[in-house]
Structures are given as C-alpha cells and as structure tokens.
Design an enzyme around this catalytic site. Structure first.
Site, short mmCIF file in Angstrom:
data_model
loop_
_atom_site.label_atom_id
_atom_site.label_comp_id
_atom_site.label_asym_id
_atom_site.label_seq_id
_atom_site.Cartn_x
_atom_site.Cartn_y
_atom_site.Cartn_z
N LYS A 106 8.92 6.88 10.02
CA LYS A 106 7.91 6.28 9.15
C LYS A 106 8.57 5.26 8.22
O LYS A 106 9.61 5.54 7.61
CB LYS A 106 7.22 7.35 8.29
CG LYS A 106 6.16 6.77 7.35
CD LYS A 106 5.32 7.87 6.70
CE LYS A 106 5.82 8.30 5.35
NZ LYS A 106 5.57 7.33 4.27
N LEU A 161 1.49 1.46 5.51
CA LEU A 161 1.23 0.28 4.67
C LEU A 161 -0.05 0.42 3.85
O LEU A 161 -0.36 -0.44 3.03
CB LEU A 161 1.17 -0.98 5.54
CG LEU A 161 2.44 -1.26 6.36
CD1 LEU A 161 2.29 -2.53 7.18
CD2 LEU A 161 3.66 -1.39 5.45
N LYS A 162 -0.81 1.47 4.09
CA LYS A 162 -2.03 1.78 3.33
C LYS A 162 -2.82 0.51 2.99
O LYS A 162 -3.03 0.17 1.83
CB LYS A 162 -1.68 2.55 2.05
CG LYS A 162 -1.05 3.91 2.33
CD LYS A 162 -0.96 4.77 1.08
CE LYS A 162 -0.41 6.14 1.35
NZ LYS A 162 1.03 6.17 1.68
N HIS A 166 -5.81 -2.16 2.39
CA HIS A 166 -7.16 -2.15 1.82
C HIS A 166 -7.44 -3.55 1.28
O HIS A 166 -6.79 -3.99 0.32
CB HIS A 166 -7.26 -1.11 0.69
CG HIS A 166 -8.63 -0.99 0.13
ND1 HIS A 166 -8.87 -0.54 -1.14
CD2 HIS A 166 -9.83 -1.25 0.68
CE1 HIS A 166 -10.19 -0.53 -1.36
NE2 HIS A 166 -10.79 -0.96 -0.27
N ASP A 167 -8.41 -4.25 1.90
CA ASP A 167 -8.77 -5.61 1.47
C ASP A 167 -10.14 -5.90 2.06
O ASP A 167 -10.77 -4.99 2.63
CB ASP A 167 -7.69 -6.61 1.96
CG ASP A 167 -7.60 -7.85 1.08
OD1 ASP A 167 -8.66 -8.43 0.78
OD2 ASP A 167 -6.49 -8.23 0.72
N THR A 174 -3.00 11.82 -2.83
CA THR A 174 -2.75 13.15 -3.38
C THR A 174 -2.34 13.12 -4.85
O THR A 174 -2.31 14.15 -5.50
CB THR A 174 -1.67 13.89 -2.56
OG1 THR A 174 -0.59 12.99 -2.36
CG2 THR A 174 -2.20 14.37 -1.24
N ARG A 191 8.42 21.21 3.53
CA ARG A 191 9.72 21.66 3.05
C ARG A 191 10.16 22.90 3.84
O ARG A 191 9.51 23.94 3.75
CB ARG A 191 9.66 22.03 1.57
CG ARG A 191 9.50 20.83 0.63
CD ARG A 191 10.73 19.93 0.67
NE ARG A 191 10.57 18.74 -0.16
CZ ARG A 191 10.07 17.58 0.25
NH1 ARG A 191 9.67 17.43 1.50
NH2 ARG A 191 9.99 16.55 -0.57
N ARG A 204 12.95 13.48 2.37
CA ARG A 204 14.20 13.92 1.74
C ARG A 204 14.90 15.13 2.37
O ARG A 204 16.12 15.14 2.42
CB ARG A 204 13.94 14.15 0.24
CG ARG A 204 13.75 12.81 -0.49
CD ARG A 204 13.08 12.96 -1.82
NE ARG A 204 11.69 13.35 -1.68
CZ ARG A 204 10.84 13.49 -2.69
NH1 ARG A 204 11.27 13.29 -3.93
NH2 ARG A 204 9.59 13.81 -2.47
O1 C5P Z 1 10.72 13.10 0.90
P1 C5P Z 1 9.40 13.67 1.29
O2 C5P Z 1 9.48 14.63 2.47
O3 C5P Z 1 8.63 14.23 0.14
O4 C5P Z 1 8.60 12.40 1.83
C1 C5P Z 1 7.29 12.45 2.23
C2 C5P Z 1 6.81 11.10 2.67
O5 C5P Z 1 5.41 11.15 2.89
C3 C5P Z 1 7.03 9.99 1.66
O6 C5P Z 1 7.26 8.79 2.40
C4 C5P Z 1 5.73 9.90 0.92
O7 C5P Z 1 5.45 8.63 0.43
C5 C5P Z 1 4.74 10.26 2.01
N1 C5P Z 1 3.49 10.83 1.50
C6 C5P Z 1 3.41 11.96 0.70
N2 C5P Z 1 2.22 12.46 0.29
C7 C5P Z 1 1.11 11.86 0.65
C8 C5P Z 1 1.15 10.72 1.46
C9 C5P Z 1 2.37 10.23 1.88
O8 C5P Z 1 4.42 12.55 0.37
N3 C5P Z 1 -0.03 12.36 0.29
#
Ligand code: C5P
Length: 234
Positions: A36, A64-65, A67-68, A118, A179, A209
């Site tokens: 991603k 890229l989310k 919206h336009d 979120t 996680r 991460r």
């Molecule tokens: O590092 P981590 O696992 O938290 O990354 C999650 C990825 O998913 C990030 O790129 C974050 O921007 C994206 N994301 C998110 N929550 C959302 C939408 C997208 O964590 N609701």
C-alpha cells in the site's frame, strides 16, 4: 473468495522516500506480494515507484482517498488505472463513487470506498453538519457503495461483520489496525490480531509498522501470513 494467504497481507509502505521503500521491498523479497502506498510516499515519487513495483510482479494499493467533483475524479481514476494498481481508495460520497466506477471501466483497477474516517467521532460529524452517528453514516454509505458497484470497503476489523451483512459476499473488505499479539499498538485504538480479523470476515489485512518497523521485517511478514493461513485454512 479463493485468495492465497500471502496475497491477503498488504504491507503499508509508510516511508518518507522511494529509497527507503526500495530497501524495504528488497528486504521483504518474496514474503510480500502486495503493497500500500499512501500520501507520504505517493507525493515523494511513489507513483512511478508503484509502476515499477507492478512491473516487478507486485500488486499495489494506492491509498489516495480521492474526493472532488465527478469529472475530476473520473479523469483522475482513468490516470490511476493506467499505472496498473489493484486498489484505489475514494471517499464514500455518491458523486465521487459514481465517477470512480466510471473512470475505472475497462481496467483491472478496483475501487475501495472509505465510509467514515476512523479519526471521526459523532462530534466531528456534527461539526461538519451531519445529523447522524458514525455507525449510521458508515452503514448508509456502505449500502450506497454496494448499490453503485464499488468493489470494496476499507473498515476496521471490528466493523467487518456488520459491513459484510450490508456489502454481501461480492465486495472485498480491507482492514487496517492489525496488530499481531505482542506488537506495539502505536496510535491505533481499534486493533485486532490477524487471525481475529480473518475470522471477522476481512479479505485483506493492511499492516504497516508491525512489519516495516520490525527488527526482522521479513520474519514479521512471514509470521502474519502463517497466522492468516491458519485462520483461513489456506
Ligand atoms: O502502521 P499501521 O499498521 O498502523 O498502518 C496502518 C495503515 O493503514 C496506515 O497506512 C494507515 O494510514 C492506514 N489506515 C488506518 N486506519 C484507517 C485507514 C487507513 O490505519 N482507518
């Protein structure tokens, strides 16, 4: 859906430069087939980099989310489709979704809708002029996305069961906030382990991460794939 466990892990390349991203992709090797790319890397040379990844046989999710106005979204999506990406996100506004579905026609690009960010709570919606709670708006937008021919939804694993009922079996559910047991949560509040997210009905897991900041990113990715495999039976 008959996806291989490895195809269901999407690693978020939330890194500042293409050089960092190239190093990460090379460390991960065959362990990761889906990446991603979001704002940070996309606006730092990440789009040509995405095309290179695709040429090297990887799949790419461009977060890229968009919206336009409809015309701008449609033309933008037509351009993104030429990069060869698998997924692109847009905000779940009816005009935007309709234009995105139009723009991807004839390509293999699939459009994912972001229902409600979120980071928003009911007070944020009220401040923006909405007279609805977050779950109400998310459910309404998920139904609109389904009716407009959107391919999938980005949602937290906690929402996956409820949204699956609305979306039906044909839409893909892509869930961040994953996680593995024992991993640092960082700023994520609504988290789930890979196995629980798969059991809740997620098709794809986005993990940033816990993989890219791991001491051994390849081993971290392999462990997540093994967990997906165990939870899904393939
Ligand atoms: O590092 P981590 O696992 O938290 O990354 C999650 C990825 O998913 C990030 O790129 C974050 O921007 C994206 N994301 C998110 N929550 C959302 C939408 C997208 O964590 N609701």
């Amino acid at each position: 859906m008959t996806l291989d466990a490895r195809e269901r892990l999407i690693v978020a390349l939330d890194l500042p430069t293409v050089h960092d991203a190239e190093q990460m992709v090379s460390r991960l090797g065959e362990s990761v087939v889906f990446y991603k790319i979001g704002y940070q890397l996309a606006f730092a040379g990440g789009l040509p980099f995405a095309a290179g990844l695709i040429a090297a046989g990887k799949q790419v999710f461009l977060d890229l989310k968009l919206h336009d106005i409809g015309n701008t979204v449609q033309k933008g999506v037509e351009s993104v489709a030429q990069i060869g990406a698998t997924f692109l996100t847009v905000h779940a506004f009816p005009q935007t979704m309709k234009a995105a579905v139009e723009g991807k026609k004839g390509s293999k690009l699939r459009i994912l809708a972001v229902t409600v960010l979120t980071s928003y709570d009911d007070a944020d919606l009220a401040a923006a002029g909405y007279d609805m709670s977050v779950p109400e708006l998310a459910a309404a937008r998920a139904a609109q996305a389904r009716d407009m021919g959107i391919d999938g939804l980005v949602c937290s694993a906690e929402e996956a069961r409820k949204l699956r009922d609305i979306a039906g079996p044909g839409m893909v559910l892509v869930t961040p906030g994953i996680r593995p047991a024992g991993a640092a949560t960082g700023d994520q509040k609504r988290i789930m382990t890979p196995a629980r997210a798969i059991e809740a009905g997620a098709d794809y897991l986005v993990v940033g991460r816990p993989v890219v900041e791991a001491k051994d990113p390849k081993a971290a990715a392999d462990n997540i794939v093994a967990e997906i495999e165990q939870a899904s039976g393939r």
